[in-house]
Design a protein around this motif. Structure first.
Motif, PDB file in Angstrom:
ATOM      1  N   ARG B 183      -5.579 -30.561  -2.880  1.00 59.72           N
ATOM      2  CA  ARG B 183      -6.280 -29.483  -2.178  1.00 59.72           C
ATOM      3  C   ARG B 183      -5.276 -28.328  -2.025  1.00 59.72           C
ATOM      4  N   VAL B 184      -5.628 -27.187  -2.579  1.00 61.11           N
ATOM      5  CA  VAL B 184      -4.658 -26.093  -2.734  1.00 61.11           C
ATOM      6  C   VAL B 184      -5.087 -24.877  -1.922  1.00 61.11           C
ATOM      7  N   VAL B 185      -4.125 -24.256  -1.244  1.00 63.27           N
ATOM      8  CA  VAL B 185      -4.337 -22.924  -0.674  1.00 63.27           C
ATOM      9  C   VAL B 185      -3.420 -21.944  -1.388  1.00 63.27           C
ATOM     10  N   VAL B 186      -3.887 -20.727  -1.515  1.00 63.11           N
ATOM     11  CA  VAL B 186      -3.034 -19.636  -2.010  1.00 63.11           C
ATOM     12  C   VAL B 186      -2.749 -18.731  -0.820  1.00 63.11           C
ATOM     13  N   ILE B 187      -1.475 -18.439  -0.605  1.00 64.92           N
ATOM     14  CA  ILE B 187      -1.085 -17.567   0.512  1.00 64.92           C
ATOM     15  C   ILE B 187      -0.543 -16.252  -0.046  1.00 64.92           C
ATOM     16  N   GLY B 188      -1.235 -15.172   0.226  1.00 65.35           N
ATOM     17  CA  GLY B 188      -0.725 -13.838  -0.088  1.00 65.35           C
ATOM     18  C   GLY B 188       0.093 -13.363   1.101  1.00 65.35           C
ATOM     19  N   THR B 189       1.282 -12.861   0.846  1.00 64.23           N
ATOM     20  CA  THR B 189       2.154 -12.517   1.981  1.00 64.23           C
ATOM     21  C   THR B 189       2.645 -11.071   1.891  1.00 64.23           C
ATOM     22  N   GLY B 190       3.182 -10.607   3.028  1.00 65.59           N
ATOM     23  CA  GLY B 190       3.804  -9.294   3.090  1.00 65.59           C
ATOM     24  C   GLY B 190       3.010  -8.326   3.931  1.00 65.59           C
ATOM     25  N   GLY B 191       3.617  -7.175   4.192  1.00 69.04           N
ATOM     26  CA  GLY B 191       2.947  -6.141   4.972  1.00 69.04           C
ATOM     27  C   GLY B 191       2.786  -6.569   6.430  1.00 69.04           C
ATOM     28  N   LEU B 192       1.943  -5.889   7.165  1.00 67.40           N
ATOM     29  CA  LEU B 192       1.151  -4.807   6.588  1.00 67.40           C
ATOM     30  C   LEU B 192       1.994  -3.521   6.593  1.00 67.40           C
ATOM     31  N   SER B 193       1.479  -2.410   7.072  1.00 71.65           N
ATOM     32  CA  SER B 193       2.214  -1.166   6.904  1.00 71.65           C
ATOM     33  C   SER B 193       3.605  -1.224   7.550  1.00 71.65           C
ATOM     34  N   HIS B 194       4.576  -0.763   6.826  1.00 74.71           N
ATOM     35  CA  HIS B 194       5.915  -0.559   7.374  1.00 74.71           C
ATOM     36  C   HIS B 194       6.768   0.217   6.381  1.00 74.71           C
ATOM     37  N   GLN B 195       7.726   0.914   6.930  1.00 73.03           N
ATOM     38  CA  GLN B 195       8.694   1.635   6.094  1.00 73.03           C
ATOM     39  C   GLN B 195      10.066   1.513   6.727  1.00 73.03           C
ATOM     40  N   LEU B 196      11.002   1.009   5.943  1.00 71.13           N
ATOM     41  CA  LEU B 196      12.345   0.740   6.446  1.00 71.13           C
ATOM     42  C   LEU B 196      13.365   1.755   5.945  1.00 71.13           C
ATOM     43  N   GLN B 197      12.973   2.621   5.014  1.00 76.05           N
ATOM     44  CA  GLN B 197      13.953   3.518   4.394  1.00 76.05           C
ATOM     45  C   GLN B 197      13.494   4.965   4.441  1.00 76.05           C
ATOM     46  N   GLY B 198      14.493   5.831   4.573  1.00 83.22           N
ATOM     47  CA  GLY B 198      14.214   7.260   4.534  1.00 83.22           C
ATOM     48  C   GLY B 198      13.826   7.808   5.899  1.00 83.22           C
ATOM     49  N   ALA B 199      13.612   9.132   5.927  1.00 79.53           N
ATOM     50  CA  ALA B 199      13.325   9.795   7.205  1.00 79.53           C
ATOM     51  C   ALA B 199      11.969   9.397   7.771  1.00 79.53           C
ATOM     52  N   ARG B 200      11.096   8.808   6.923  1.00 79.48           N
ATOM     53  CA  ARG B 200       9.798   8.335   7.431  1.00 79.48           C
ATOM     54  C   ARG B 200       9.898   6.886   7.941  1.00 79.48           C
ATOM     55  N   ALA B 201      11.116   6.346   8.046  1.00 83.16           N
ATOM     56  CA  ALA B 201      11.297   4.987   8.572  1.00 83.16           C
ATOM     57  C   ALA B 201      10.562   4.859   9.908  1.00 83.16           C
ATOM     58  N   GLY B 202       9.951   3.697  10.093  1.00 79.32           N
ATOM     59  CA  GLY B 202       9.201   3.478  11.328  1.00 79.32           C
ATOM     60  C   GLY B 202       7.737   3.844  11.201  1.00 79.32           C
ATOM     61  N   PHE B 203       7.361   4.324  10.001  1.00 80.87           N
ATOM     62  CA  PHE B 203       5.953   4.651   9.758  1.00 80.87           C
ATOM     63  C   PHE B 203       5.115   3.373   9.783  1.00 80.87           C
ATOM     64  N   THR B 204       4.033   3.397  10.531  1.00 77.68           N
ATOM     65  CA  THR B 204       3.008   2.355  10.419  1.00 77.68           C
ATOM     66  C   THR B 204       1.663   3.059  10.374  1.00 77.68           C
TER      67      THR B 204
END
Lengths: 116, 282
Positions: B183-204
């Motif tokens: 019995r198999v599940v597929v897990i999609g991971t990551g996100g959601l909105s975030h920005q860690l680089q540049g002057a827009r860092a902290g964008f959500t």
């Protein structure tokens, strides 16, 4: 280098080529022996990776904004913060050019520290 | 044949793992997020998967820039948690399902996807955190075997969102043609909105995040048709990794039932979500 999306440095060909040595230096810190070497003699550790004077200055001063400008990618350079503790939000605030408290409040919608 | 019993989605923010390690899940910062994960864990407990195919990206831990596979499939019997620079975390190693990994590779190549084949690799928070969110942190062993699917979403050119969706469709056929009763599940991971680089860092972008959680179930074609630049603009430079959820979604039927959906922002600097989908006919 102009960003197609304002203030958003994509890790594209020019950035990753420019930052290769800087990122390789930081990637090296996943090895505990390299972390010890960095702590013991940071200058010598940086020289092992052939960093330029400009790159070394950015690392030495923990200038995250400048490291990213020089092609550093946060996922690699973040490893420096395992040695010189800095929270991700502090690294973000530095790049945004904001003090930490303002960054938490204005970008992330956090209540001011002390009121929680 | 193996059965696909569900599609799961989850953020993989490393500080979620750190919050669990440090016992901070009930603090003001973290409680609203952790309060919403219970139904995801309950679904997993009730539906008893044997295997989790985990779609994630390495964050400069197992792969450096010297070799960057666009897609890589884990075909190992075991995956240890990697030292990301702070020392390895105290979680058990993951048991791999090597046969299923190889079978996925076979079906991918036959369908004109050509992945890197990986037999020895350690895994970072991108796989660890979603596993902990859905399965809890076990003392000795995880209750499922894993097949890691690595997607490059860091170094450009990253794949197209539509390509991730198509990969999911191939993954579905691979799972359902695997000779076994897993019995198999597929897990999609990551996100959601975030920005860690540049002057827009902290964008959500909470509004876009909520739309994403709605449309990944109800209208995935819209999300698959967006460009990479759309993802960066809407979800931030690191939030673009959300396209990995399309691999999970592509593995599911066109019509799905949402069994659980949870969203909270910010988890550290990120909009954090959890999603449980079942095929309507399941």
């Amino acid at each position: 280098m102009e960003d197609r999306i304002p203030d958003t440095p994509l890790f594209d060909r020019s950035r990753q080529r420019r930052g290769y040595r800087l990122n390789k230096m930081a990637m090296g810190l996943v090895d505990p022996a390299n972390r010890d070497a960095f702590r013991a003699d940071e200058e010598a550790y940086l020289d092992r990776f052939g960093l330029s004077a400009e790159e070394k200055q950015a690392v030495r001063t923990r200038n995250w904004q400048e490291m990213v400008r020089l092609g550093g990618n946060v996922f690699y350079i973040l490893k420096i913060s395992a040695i010189s503790p800095a929270r991700m939000t502090e690294i973000g605030a530095h790049q945004a050019g904001m003090d930490h408290e303002s960054f938490l409040r204005d970008r992330l919608g956090k209540k001011p520290a002390g009121s929680q | 044949m193996a059965t696909l019993i569900g599609g799961l989605g989850s953020s993989h923010v490393p500080s979620i793992g750190a919050a669990m390690d440090k016992g901070l899940t009930q603090t003001d910062d973290w409680k609203p997020f952790f309060d919403g994960i219970g139904p995801g864990r309950d679904w997993v407990a009730a539906n008893r998967p044997d295997v989790a195919v985990v779609v994630f990206n390495d964050h400069g831990n197992s792969f450096f820039l010297d070799k960057v596979p666009t897609f890589a499939i884990g075909c190992a019997e075991r995956y240890d948690p990697i030292d990301e620079g702070w020392g390895p975390r105290a979680i058990p190693s993951f048991e791999g399902h090597a046969d299923l990994g190889w079978h996925v590779v076979d079906r991918m190549v036959e369908n004109r996807f050509d992945p890197m084949i990986v037999q020895e690799i350690e895994v970072d928070h991108g796989l660890q955190v979603p596993m902990e969110l859905f399965f809890g942190k076990p003392e000795t062993a995880w209750p499922v075997r894993v097949v890691p699917v690595f997607v490059n979403v860091i170094q450009y050119p990253i794949p197209l969102p539509s390509r991730c969706y198509e990969l999911g469709q191939v993954l579905r056929r691979a799972i359902e043609s695997f000779p076994g009763d897993e019995r198999v599940v597929v897990i999609g991971t990551g996100g959601l909105s975030h920005q860690l680089q540049g002057a827009r860092a902290g964008f959500t972008n909470p509004e876009a995040d909520r739309e994403f959680l709605r449309d990944i179930a109800a209208n995935p074609g819209r999300l698959a048709a967006l460009s990479r630049e759309d993802y960066v603009r809407l979800f931030g430079s690191e939030g673009a990794e959300l396209m990995m959820w399309l691999v999970m979604r592509g593995a599911m039927d066109p019509e799905v039932v949402v069994k659980h959906s949870h969203y909270y922002v910010p988890a550290s600097m990120t909009g954090a979500g959890m999603l449980v989908l079942e095929n309507r006919a399941a």
